[in-house]
Design a protein around this motif. Structure first.
Motif, PDB file in Angstrom:
ATOM      1  N   ILE A 193       0.850  -1.185   0.000  1.00 49.03           N
ATOM      2  CA  ILE A 193       0.000   0.000   0.000  1.00 49.03           C
ATOM      3  C   ILE A 193       0.889   1.240   0.000  1.00 49.03           C
ATOM      4  CG2 ILE A 193      -1.798   1.239   1.270  1.00 49.03           C
ATOM      5  CD1 ILE A 193      -2.347  -1.510   2.703  1.00 49.03           C
ATOM      6  N   PRO A 194       0.611   2.251  -0.817  1.00 42.03           N
ATOM      7  CA  PRO A 194       1.440   3.464  -0.808  1.00 42.03           C
ATOM      8  C   PRO A 194       1.484   4.086   0.585  1.00 42.03           C
ATOM      9  CG  PRO A 194      -0.061   3.484  -2.678  1.00 42.03           C
ATOM     10  CD  PRO A 194      -0.468   2.333  -1.822  1.00 42.03           C
ATOM     11  N   GLY A 195       2.678   4.509   1.008  1.00 41.16           N
ATOM     12  CA  GLY A 195       2.852   5.110   2.308  1.00 41.16           C
ATOM     13  C   GLY A 195       2.677   6.617   2.272  1.00 41.16           C
ATOM     14  N   ILE A 260      11.783  -3.368   6.112  1.00 47.00           N
ATOM     15  CA  ILE A 260      10.407  -3.740   6.451  1.00 47.00           C
ATOM     16  C   ILE A 260      10.378  -4.049   7.945  1.00 47.00           C
ATOM     17  CG2 ILE A 260       8.456  -5.258   5.974  1.00 47.00           C
ATOM     18  CD1 ILE A 260       9.775  -5.966   3.316  1.00 47.00           C
ATOM     19  N   LEU A 261       9.575  -3.323   8.694  1.00 46.52           N
ATOM     20  CA  LEU A 261       9.487  -3.536  10.132  1.00 46.52           C
ATOM     21  C   LEU A 261       8.633  -4.772  10.414  1.00 46.52           C
ATOM     22  CD1 LEU A 261       8.990   0.145  11.348  1.00 46.52           C
ATOM     23  CD2 LEU A 261      11.116  -1.108  10.872  1.00 46.52           C
ATOM     24  N   MET A 262       9.140  -5.634  11.290  1.00 42.92           N
ATOM     25  CA  MET A 262       8.485  -6.913  11.561  1.00 42.92           C
ATOM     26  C   MET A 262       7.986  -6.966  13.006  1.00 42.92           C
ATOM     27  SD  MET A 262       8.673  -8.185   8.511  1.00 42.92           S
ATOM     28  CE  MET A 262       8.363  -9.952   8.572  1.00 42.92           C
ATOM     29  N   ALA A 263       7.784  -8.140  13.556  1.00 43.76           N
ATOM     30  CA  ALA A 263       7.081  -8.291  14.831  1.00 43.76           C
ATOM     31  C   ALA A 263       7.778  -7.585  15.989  1.00 43.76           C
ATOM     32  CB  ALA A 263       6.907  -9.779  15.149  1.00 43.76           C
ATOM     33  N   ASP A 264       9.105  -7.647  16.055  1.00 43.33           N
ATOM     34  CA  ASP A 264       9.853  -7.043  17.162  1.00 43.33           C
ATOM     35  C   ASP A 264      10.330  -5.629  16.847  1.00 43.33           C
ATOM     36  OD1 ASP A 264       9.486  -9.322  18.633  1.00 43.33           O
ATOM     37  OD2 ASP A 264      11.542 -10.046  18.484  1.00 43.33           O
ATOM     38  N   GLY A 275       5.793   2.845   2.242  1.00 43.53           N
ATOM     39  CA  GLY A 275       4.695   1.920   1.982  1.00 43.53           C
ATOM     40  C   GLY A 275       4.375   1.070   3.190  1.00 43.53           C
ATOM     41  N   GLN A 276       3.299   0.293   3.054  1.00 42.72           N
ATOM     42  CA  GLN A 276       2.842  -0.614   4.104  1.00 42.72           C
ATOM     43  C   GLN A 276       2.465  -1.937   3.457  1.00 42.72           C
ATOM     44  OE1 GLN A 276       2.539  -0.164   7.520  1.00 42.72           O
ATOM     45  NE2 GLN A 276       1.889  -2.301   7.672  1.00 42.72           N
ATOM     46  N   ILE A 277       3.097  -3.031   3.910  1.00 37.85           N
ATOM     47  CA  ILE A 277       2.765  -4.348   3.372  1.00 37.85           C
ATOM     48  C   ILE A 277       1.313  -4.679   3.700  1.00 37.85           C
ATOM     49  CG2 ILE A 277       3.363  -6.802   3.379  1.00 37.85           C
ATOM     50  CD1 ILE A 277       5.587  -5.040   2.305  1.00 37.85           C
TER      51      ILE A 277
END
Length: 335
Positions: A193-195, A260-264, A275-277
């Protein structure tokens, strides 16, 4: 009742759906990297989707069940074996006292999720059983599992020879209805998704974001996936205010290589959010190994929300189809 760790594997930790409401205090939500696999595993053993599971990374542990236990595995295929016999994923499996679960080796994916009926008897920290490994709290003693750990299971199964046979016959005959939305084919591109800061980047960089393959750097882990490719450049060198982060946010630091920022993930960040996955593609992303390639496909927020709702509806249908399993298990549990 407990599960004894005979061999710990590479990295096995307790995770649930995350620790929310504390980001303003600097506490990362943490939680399962592949939330879909985690939630499915819990449903398949008669739990709600909020119970913690064991997140097993790449090289699985060897575990011994000290009492009868119903478990399920979802996510990566690490060739699970119960008493040295191959067992399927995405099905409830009965382990009898003394049974040993092991893993022969990875065939696909990166993270498998082991849920047990009744969940694990581990006290929550700030409302969650998830392990925040960097901060060393939550989950099982704030760390990954180690040899000789004995992780308690909350709800033992009380089996007699007759009830054991009845449960085994029930499980053998039980047909699991798995909606297609819960077993999607791997996509060539991850939907993005566009950020809010996409417009700060030069047109050539915006095209490059959706036109090139990135390599997931070997330094990638639960905090974030660093991508390697041709750098992205901003049109203007503006100072940006730090803002809250979320799972799947794609930030671009000054070197132009996206993260890409993940769970932690950290709780706030000041890099440009390009953007946003899409939430529906986060499970696939969580199963990609460092060193593999990833590329992006543009998607509107409305489309992403619709796909997410379809997945939630599919999880509800799976839960409804397992009502007879929950009824069967209720006869076999007690204080």
């Amino acid at each position: 009742m407990s599960i004894t760790v005979l061999k710990p594997g590479l990295c096995t930790s307790l995770q649930d759906r995350g620790r929310f409401g504390y980001q303003h205090l600097g506490v990362s939500p943490s939680g399962a990297m592949d939330e879909l696999a985690h939630r499915m595993a819990n449903l398949l053993v008669g739990n709600t989707q909020d119970y913690a599971s064991l997140e097993i990374t790449l090289q699985g542990p060897t575990l011994r069940f000290e009492q009868a236990c119903l478990f399920a595995l979802c996510g990566a295929d690490l060739q699970a074996r119960l008493n040295d016999q191959a067992i399927p994923s995405k099905r409830p499996i009965l382990a009898l006292p003394g049974s040993t679960l092991s893993f022969k080796g990875r065939l696909s994916g990166m993270r498998a999720y082991l849920a047990v009926h009744g969940g694990f008897a581990v006290e929550p920290v700030l409302g969650s059983q998830s392990t925040l490994l960097r901060s060393k709290f939550g989950g099982w003693q704030g760390r990954k599992l180690e040899r000789d750990d004995q992780v308690p299971v909350r709800t033992p199964l009380h089996l007699t020879p007759g009830s054991q046979q009845q449960l085994e016959e029930f499980l053998g005959a039980e047909r699991i209805y798995m909606p297609a939305a819960l077993n999607p084919a791997a996509r060539d591109q991850i939907r993005l998704i566009p950020g809010e800061h996409l417009g700060l980047f030069a047109a050539s960089s915006q095209q490059r974001l959706f036109g090139q393959n990135y390599r997931i750097a070997t330094s990638s882990e639960r905090m974030g996936y660093r991508l390697e490719g041709k750098p992205l450049f901003r049109q203007h060198d503006l100072e940006l205010l730090s803002a809250p982060t979320s799972f799947g946010t794609v930030q671009v630091p000054n070197d132009g290589q996206p993260i890409i920022l993940m769970a932690d993930r950290q709780t706030t960040g000041g890099y440009a959010k390009i953007g946003q996955i899409a939430a529906v593609d986060l499970p696939q992303l969580a199963q990609l190994l460092p060193g593999t390639n990833v590329s992006f496909e543009l998607i509107r927020a409305e489309q992403a929300a619709q796909l997410d709702q379809q997945r939630e509806s599919a999880l509800q249908r799976l839960s409804s189809s397992l009502e007879s399993l929950r009824a069967q298990l209720s006869k076999l549990t007690g204080p």
